[in-house]
Design a protein around this motif. Structure first.
Motif, PDB file in Angstrom:
ATOM      1  N   VAL A   1       0.858  -1.189   0.000  1.00  0.00           N
ATOM      2  CA  VAL A   1       0.000   0.000   0.000  1.00  0.00           C
ATOM      3  C   VAL A   1       0.892   1.236   0.000  1.00  0.00           C
ATOM      4  O   VAL A   1       1.933   1.275   0.658  1.00  0.00           O
ATOM      5  CB  VAL A   1      -0.922   0.004   1.236  1.00  0.00           C
TER       6      VAL A   1
ATOM      7  N   TYR B   1      -9.134  -3.433   2.377  1.00  0.00           N
ATOM      8  CA  TYR B   1      -9.428  -2.324   1.468  1.00  0.00           C
ATOM      9  C   TYR B   1     -10.372  -2.791   0.364  1.00  0.00           C
ATOM     10  O   TYR B   1     -10.650  -3.986   0.234  1.00  0.00           O
ATOM     11  CB  TYR B   1      -8.137  -1.787   0.835  1.00  0.00           C
TER      12      TYR B   1
ATOM     13  N   ILE C   1      -7.395   2.591  -4.068  1.00  0.00           N
ATOM     14  CA  ILE C   1      -8.126   1.845  -3.038  1.00  0.00           C
ATOM     15  C   ILE C   1      -8.737   2.790  -2.010  1.00  0.00           C
ATOM     16  O   ILE C   1      -8.379   3.971  -1.928  1.00  0.00           O
ATOM     17  CB  ILE C   1      -7.219   0.821  -2.312  1.00  0.00           C
ATOM     18  N   ARG C   2      -9.666   2.238  -1.245  1.00  0.00           N
ATOM     19  CA  ARG C   2     -10.264   2.931  -0.098  1.00  0.00           C
ATOM     20  C   ARG C   2     -10.487   1.904   1.002  1.00  0.00           C
ATOM     21  O   ARG C   2     -10.453   0.697   0.757  1.00  0.00           O
ATOM     22  CB  ARG C   2     -11.587   3.568  -0.496  1.00  0.00           C
ATOM     23  N   THR C   3     -10.696   2.401   2.207  1.00  0.00           N
ATOM     24  CA  THR C   3     -10.993   1.503   3.308  1.00  0.00           C
ATOM     25  C   THR C   3     -12.340   0.836   3.061  1.00  0.00           C
ATOM     26  O   THR C   3     -13.335   1.504   2.741  1.00  0.00           O
ATOM     27  CB  THR C   3     -11.041   2.258   4.636  1.00  0.00           C
TER      28      THR C   3
END
Length: 223
Positions: free
Chosen positions: A24, A179, A220-222
């Motif tokens: 990441v 993610y 990406i995102r949480t």
């Protein structure tokens, strides 16, 4: 002793030299020269190949400005950063795994620029390069500052057509780390959206396919 050139790949290995194990990264804002287009990148003398010619024409005009007496304020010597690309298909999701028709690609081809490059420096380069290379339409290029943000990335080694296996491993990593992929649904090239992103560390004209190295980066995102 000659002053050492800044090589962005060596100075920022987290951005350009990830491992073959996914990781990441939070990508900072950077300035790019960009050309947007559509179509098969392998088409001989096609739109993509013309875009790459425009990008390198402008990139080297700026780099070699030191020889013309027109070097910008704050200029330092450097290695031109690698070619990069954002890729998507109109009307359907695109993550680089399923590629049925390369002629349906939309893309932004781009090269990072040193910190001293401003919109004014870019405008000078367009005028200069247009004079030296009138066969290329430099007006298709634009200078953008882009903050890519949170992403997962991995180094792919081998031919471009073998990327799907690497992308599947990247997607698995994204899910395992909590993610979710964060691709944009916007079909327009600008303003710049979150796309499948590739950074090309080798020259396919000079390297054997099995020796090629490509950074693959997904937004990406949480979850």
């Amino acid at each position: 002793m000659a002053e050492a050139k800044l090589d962005y790949k060596k100075a920022y290995p987290d951005l350009y030299l990830p491992k073959t194990k996914p990781s990441v990264i939070d990508v900072p804002a950077m300035g790019f020269i960009m050309v947007a287009g559509k179509g098969d990148p392998n088409e001989e003398n096609g739109e993509y190949q013309r875009a790459v010619g425009i990008l390198y024409g402008l990139a080297f005009t700026i780099k070699m400005s030191k020889l013309s007496g027109s070097q910008p304020d704050g200029y330092f010597d450097y290695v031109v950063p690698p070619l990069e690309g954002l890729w998507w298909n109109e009307g359907e999701p695109f993550n680089g795994i399923t590629v049925n028709d390369k002629s349906a690609f939309s893309w932004i081809s781009m090269i990072r620029q040193p910190e001293f490059v401003t919109p004014e420096v870019f405008a000078w380069a367009v005028d200069e390069a247009s004079r030296k290379k009138p066969e290329l339409d430099m007006s298709l290029a634009r200078f953008e500052t882009w903050h890519e943000g949170l992403c997962a990335q991995v180094m792919h080694k081998g031919p471009y057509d073998d990327e799907p296996a690497t992308i599947i491993a990247l997607d698995r990593f994204i899910e395992e780390q909590g993610y979710a992929s964060d691709f944009s649904d916007d079909q327009e090239a600008f303003p710049i959206a979150r796309r499948h992103h590739e950074i090309y560390l080798g020259d396919p004209r000079r390297s054997k396919p099995e020796n090629m190295k490509t950074v693959i980066r997904h937004p990406i995102r949480t979850a």
